[in-house]
Design a protein around this motif. Structure first.
Motif, PDB file in Angstrom:
ATOM      1  N   LEU A  22       1.024  -1.295   0.006  1.00 18.98           N
ATOM      2  CA  LEU A  22       0.193  -0.446   0.023  1.00 18.98           C
ATOM      3  C   LEU A  22       1.328   1.278   0.149  1.00 18.98           C
ATOM      4  O   LEU A  22       0.606   2.595  -0.625  1.00 18.98           O
ATOM      5  CB  LEU A  22      -0.888   0.118   1.309  1.00 18.98           C
ATOM      6  CG  LEU A  22      -2.291  -1.090   1.053  1.00 18.98           C
ATOM      7  CD1 LEU A  22      -2.705  -1.096   2.196  1.00 18.98           C
ATOM      8  CD2 LEU A  22      -2.850   0.065  -0.356  1.00 18.98           C
ATOM      9  N   LYS A  23       1.645   0.867   0.530  1.00 18.01           N
ATOM     10  CA  LYS A  23       2.658   2.138   1.111  1.00 18.01           C
ATOM     11  C   LYS A  23       3.089   3.080  -0.788  1.00 18.01           C
ATOM     12  O   LYS A  23       3.916   4.202  -0.964  1.00 18.01           O
ATOM     13  CB  LYS A  23       3.419   2.075   1.584  1.00 18.01           C
ATOM     14  CG  LYS A  23       4.005   2.540   3.123  1.00 18.01           C
ATOM     15  CD  LYS A  23       5.373   2.358   4.029  1.00 18.01           C
ATOM     16  CE  LYS A  23       4.796   1.955   5.225  1.00 18.01           C
ATOM     17  NZ  LYS A  23       6.397   1.943   5.971  1.00 18.01           N
ATOM     18  N   GLN A  24       3.609   1.733  -1.349  1.00 18.96           N
ATOM     19  CA  GLN A  24       4.359   1.844  -3.078  1.00 18.96           C
ATOM     20  C   GLN A  24       2.775   2.292  -3.972  1.00 18.96           C
ATOM     21  O   GLN A  24       3.012   2.842  -4.816  1.00 18.96           O
ATOM     22  CB  GLN A  24       5.017   0.480  -2.874  1.00 18.96           C
ATOM     23  CG  GLN A  24       5.984   0.193  -2.741  1.00 18.96           C
ATOM     24  CD  GLN A  24       6.501   0.769  -2.490  1.00 18.96           C
ATOM     25  OE1 GLN A  24       7.180   1.224  -3.392  1.00 18.96           O
ATOM     26  NE2 GLN A  24       7.727   0.993  -1.672  1.00 18.96           N
ATOM     27  N   SER A  25       1.568   1.394  -3.507  1.00 19.89           N
ATOM     28  CA  SER A  25       0.704   2.205  -4.503  1.00 19.89           C
ATOM     29  C   SER A  25      -0.664   3.025  -3.808  1.00 19.89           C
ATOM     30  O   SER A  25      -1.155   3.609  -5.056  1.00 19.89           O
ATOM     31  CB  SER A  25      -0.267   0.695  -4.731  1.00 19.89           C
ATOM     32  OG  SER A  25      -0.639   0.423  -3.604  1.00 19.89           O
ATOM     33  N   ASN A  26      -0.623   3.567  -2.685  1.00 20.05           N
ATOM     34  CA  ASN A  26      -1.312   4.033  -2.858  1.00 20.05           C
ATOM     35  C   ASN A  26      -1.139   5.691  -2.056  1.00 20.05           C
ATOM     36  O   ASN A  26      -0.706   5.398  -0.770  1.00 20.05           O
ATOM     37  CB  ASN A  26      -2.874   3.272  -2.002  1.00 20.05           C
ATOM     38  CG  ASN A  26      -3.491   4.369  -1.917  1.00 20.05           C
ATOM     39  OD1 ASN A  26      -3.850   5.145  -1.324  1.00 20.05           O
ATOM     40  ND2 ASN A  26      -4.613   3.666  -2.076  1.00 20.05           N
ATOM     41  N   ALA A  27      -0.829   6.452  -2.761  1.00 17.11           N
ATOM     42  CA  ALA A  27       0.056   7.906  -2.211  1.00 17.11           C
ATOM     43  C   ALA A  27      -1.121   8.189  -0.863  1.00 17.11           C
ATOM     44  O   ALA A  27      -0.107   8.285  -0.150  1.00 17.11           O
ATOM     45  CB  ALA A  27      -0.924   8.973  -3.552  1.00 17.11           C
TER      46      ALA A  27
END
Length: 78
Positions: A22-27
């Motif tokens: 989620l850290k990588q894909s959701n700002a």
């Protein structure tokens, strides 16, 4: 006083991979995780007596950390 760090991966050990994803894909989640990290580190510095502050401010930070943790949990449970 507790000197436990309360990092997100420790708070949600079963979701460590999902947190990373989620850290990588959701700002929004990344900003939320960063805010949690900042508040958590400030609390740790206060509890370790590296920084001083009022009890009221320390409690305010703990409430903010809890609110951020609840929001993170919402993402993880979605």
């Amino acid at each position: 006083m507790s000197h436990v760090l309360h990092e997100l991966a420790e708070e949600f050990p079963e979701a460590a991979d999902k947190i990373h994803e989620l850290k990588q894909s959701n700002a929004h989640f990344a900003k939320l995780a960063d805010a949690y990290h900042e508040v958590n580190r400030e609390i740790h510095r206060i509890e370790a007596e590296i920084e001083t502050t009022s009890d009221a401010y320390a409690e305010e930070l703990k409430k903010k950390r809890l609110a951020l943790k609840d929001e993170v949990a919402g993402f993880l449970n979605a």
